[in-house]
Motif scaffolding. Structure first.
Motif, PDB file in Angstrom:
ATOM      1  N   GLN A 129       0.821  -1.208   0.000  1.00 10.52           N
ATOM      2  CA  GLN A 129       0.000   0.000   0.000  1.00 10.52           C
ATOM      3  C   GLN A 129       0.859   1.263   0.000  1.00 10.52           C
ATOM      4  O   GLN A 129       0.569   2.226   0.695  1.00 10.52           O
ATOM      5  CB  GLN A 129      -0.952  -0.001   1.202  1.00 10.52           C
ATOM      6  CG  GLN A 129      -1.857  -1.214   1.279  1.00 10.52           C
ATOM      7  CD  GLN A 129      -2.813  -1.302   0.111  1.00 10.52           C
ATOM      8  OE1 GLN A 129      -3.567  -0.383  -0.141  1.00 10.52           O
ATOM      9  NE2 GLN A 129      -2.768  -2.394  -0.615  1.00 10.52           N
ATOM     10  N   LYS A 152      -4.802  -6.722   7.343  1.00 12.63           N
ATOM     11  CA  LYS A 152      -5.736  -6.078   6.416  1.00 12.63           C
ATOM     12  C   LYS A 152      -4.985  -5.516   5.206  1.00 12.63           C
ATOM     13  O   LYS A 152      -5.387  -5.720   4.056  1.00 12.63           O
ATOM     14  CB  LYS A 152      -6.481  -4.961   7.160  1.00 12.63           C
ATOM     15  CG  LYS A 152      -7.552  -4.281   6.378  1.00 12.63           C
ATOM     16  CD  LYS A 152      -8.239  -3.247   7.270  1.00 12.63           C
ATOM     17  CE  LYS A 152      -9.233  -2.435   6.514  1.00 12.63           C
ATOM     18  NZ  LYS A 152      -9.884  -1.423   7.358  1.00 12.63           N
ATOM     19  N   ASN A 153      -3.875  -4.835   5.459  1.00 13.78           N
ATOM     20  CA  ASN A 153      -3.075  -4.269   4.369  1.00 13.78           C
ATOM     21  C   ASN A 153      -2.464  -5.359   3.493  1.00 13.78           C
ATOM     22  O   ASN A 153      -2.398  -5.213   2.266  1.00 13.78           O
ATOM     23  CB  ASN A 153      -1.979  -3.361   4.923  1.00 13.78           C
ATOM     24  CG  ASN A 153      -2.538  -2.068   5.482  1.00 13.78           C
ATOM     25  OD1 ASN A 153      -3.650  -1.670   5.185  1.00 13.78           O
ATOM     26  ND2 ASN A 153      -1.761  -1.412   6.322  1.00 13.78           N
ATOM     27  N   ARG A 202      -3.689  -8.392   2.974  1.00  7.18           N
ATOM     28  CA  ARG A 202      -4.773  -8.965   2.161  1.00  7.18           C
ATOM     29  C   ARG A 202      -5.103  -8.067   0.970  1.00  7.18           C
ATOM     30  O   ARG A 202      -5.300  -8.537  -0.145  1.00  7.18           O
ATOM     31  CB  ARG A 202      -6.023  -9.175   3.015  1.00  7.18           C
ATOM     32  CG  ARG A 202      -5.983 -10.423   3.827  1.00  7.18           C
ATOM     33  CD  ARG A 202      -7.351 -10.690   4.476  1.00  7.18           C
ATOM     34  NE  ARG A 202      -7.136 -11.300   5.754  1.00  7.18           N
ATOM     35  CZ  ARG A 202      -7.174 -10.671   6.927  1.00  7.18           C
ATOM     36  NH1 ARG A 202      -7.484  -9.402   6.995  1.00  7.18           N
ATOM     37  NH2 ARG A 202      -6.935 -11.324   8.041  1.00  7.18           N
ATOM     38  N   ARG A 203      -5.170  -6.766   1.237  1.00  6.00           N
ATOM     39  CA  ARG A 203      -5.487  -5.812   0.171  1.00  6.00           C
ATOM     40  C   ARG A 203      -4.396  -5.825  -0.904  1.00  6.00           C
ATOM     41  O   ARG A 203      -4.681  -5.843  -2.097  1.00  6.00           O
ATOM     42  CB  ARG A 203      -5.637  -4.412   0.769  1.00  6.00           C
ATOM     43  CG  ARG A 203      -6.148  -3.387  -0.237  1.00  6.00           C
ATOM     44  CD  ARG A 203      -6.362  -2.016   0.382  1.00  6.00           C
ATOM     45  NE  ARG A 203      -7.308  -2.064   1.472  1.00  6.00           N
ATOM     46  CZ  ARG A 203      -7.083  -1.550   2.683  1.00  6.00           C
ATOM     47  NH1 ARG A 203      -5.941  -0.940   2.956  1.00  6.00           N
ATOM     48  NH2 ARG A 203      -7.998  -1.628   3.634  1.00  6.00           N
ATOM     49  N   GLU A 204      -3.145  -5.850  -0.459  1.00  3.47           N
ATOM     50  CA  GLU A 204      -2.013  -5.872  -1.400  1.00  3.47           C
ATOM     51  C   GLU A 204      -2.020  -7.163  -2.213  1.00  3.47           C
ATOM     52  O   GLU A 204      -1.791  -7.154  -3.414  1.00  3.47           O
ATOM     53  CB  GLU A 204      -0.700  -5.731  -0.634  1.00  3.47           C
ATOM     54  CG  GLU A 204       0.509  -5.591  -1.523  1.00  3.47           C
ATOM     55  CD  GLU A 204       0.518  -4.311  -2.336  1.00  3.47           C
ATOM     56  OE1 GLU A 204       1.038  -4.348  -3.478  1.00  3.47           O
ATOM     57  OE2 GLU A 204       0.015  -3.273  -1.860  1.00  3.47           O
ATOM     58  N   ARG A 205      -2.308  -8.274  -1.570  1.00  2.00           N
ATOM     59  CA  ARG A 205      -2.373  -9.554  -2.272  1.00  2.00           C
ATOM     60  C   ARG A 205      -3.451  -9.521  -3.352  1.00  2.00           C
ATOM     61  O   ARG A 205      -3.237  -9.950  -4.480  1.00  2.00           O
ATOM     62  CB  ARG A 205      -2.670 -10.678  -1.285  1.00  2.00           C
ATOM     63  CG  ARG A 205      -2.676 -12.047  -1.960  1.00  2.00           C
ATOM     64  CD  ARG A 205      -3.499 -13.065  -1.198  1.00  2.00           C
ATOM     65  NE  ARG A 205      -3.398 -14.376  -1.784  1.00  2.00           N
ATOM     66  CZ  ARG A 205      -4.071 -14.769  -2.851  1.00  2.00           C
ATOM     67  NH1 ARG A 205      -4.899 -13.962  -3.461  1.00  2.00           N
ATOM     68  NH2 ARG A 205      -3.926 -15.992  -3.337  1.00  2.00           N
ATOM     69  N   LEU A 206      -4.615  -9.004  -2.994  1.00  6.30           N
ATOM     70  CA  LEU A 206      -5.722  -8.914  -3.949  1.00  6.30           C
ATOM     71  C   LEU A 206      -5.352  -8.035  -5.138  1.00  6.30           C
ATOM     72  O   LEU A 206      -5.600  -8.399  -6.290  1.00  6.30           O
ATOM     73  CB  LEU A 206      -6.974  -8.367  -3.257  1.00  6.30           C
ATOM     74  CG  LEU A 206      -8.207  -8.206  -4.131  1.00  6.30           C
ATOM     75  CD1 LEU A 206      -8.679  -9.548  -4.657  1.00  6.30           C
ATOM     76  CD2 LEU A 206      -9.313  -7.515  -3.348  1.00  6.30           C
ATOM     77  N   GLN A 207      -4.725  -6.900  -4.884  1.00  7.94           N
ATOM     78  CA  GLN A 207      -4.328  -6.004  -5.968  1.00  7.94           C
ATOM     79  C   GLN A 207      -3.317  -6.668  -6.896  1.00  7.94           C
ATOM     80  O   GLN A 207      -3.405  -6.542  -8.116  1.00  7.94           O
ATOM     81  CB  GLN A 207      -3.758  -4.702  -5.409  1.00  7.94           C
ATOM     82  CG  GLN A 207      -4.801  -3.800  -4.806  1.00  7.94           C
ATOM     83  CD  GLN A 207      -4.207  -2.571  -4.143  1.00  7.94           C
ATOM     84  OE1 GLN A 207      -2.994  -2.448  -3.993  1.00  7.94           O
ATOM     85  NE2 GLN A 207      -5.075  -1.661  -3.726  1.00  7.94           N
TER      86      GLN A 207
END
Length: 145
Positions: free
Chosen positions: A31, A63-64, A66-71
């Motif tokens: 992020q 949370k960060n 998971r978000r980075e993995r998804l992106q």
């Protein structure tokens, strides 16, 4: 990169045991922030329990991550035509490393085995006493008539 190569890389990311033997990246950009991911995970895992002050930090980190993995996975799904096989391979390694870090952080929790054993023993004793009361007809606690 070709379509079949992209499918191979996605299959590798989605494979059940993809994180087995994988390393947590030493440093990674999550992020927009450069993080010493490996040292963070090992620092947290080294403790028996997460102190209350650190829980929020760990939850935010998960949370960060998971978000980075998804992106990164979405980038592999959508932008594969513009990237080379080597870039795709690097992206997959990063995703698997993020998964490995997430698995390590998700497995944290209370590890006080003695307290768990004591709680189970107390629950067993309580169940046994309730069973005996019912079997002897003393559910109300008073004498049998």
């Amino acid at each position: 990169m070709k379509s079949y190569e992209q499918k191979q890389l996605l299959a590798r990311v989605d494979r059940e045991g993809a994180t087995v033997g994988a390393d947590i990246p030493e440093r990674i950009d999550v992020q927009g922030e450069d993080i010493d991911l490996q040292s963070f995970v090992f620092e947290i895992k080294r403790r028996d329990t997460i102190p209350s002050g650190e829980r929020e930090r760990v939850q935010q980190a998960k949370k960060n991550l998971r978000r980075e993995r998804l992106q990164r996975r979405q980038r592999l799904e959508n932008d594969w035509a513009e990237m080379s096989w080597a870039e795709g391979e690097e992206l997959v390694e990063a995703i698997i490393g993020l998964d490995r870090a997430l698995n390590a952080l998700e497995s944290l929790g209370p590890t006080n085995i003695e307290a768990e054993a004591d709680a189970k023993a107390a629950a067993d004793k309580k169940r046994w006493m309730n069973f005996l009361k019912k079997a002897l007809g003393r559910e109300g606690g008073g004498p049998r008539t």
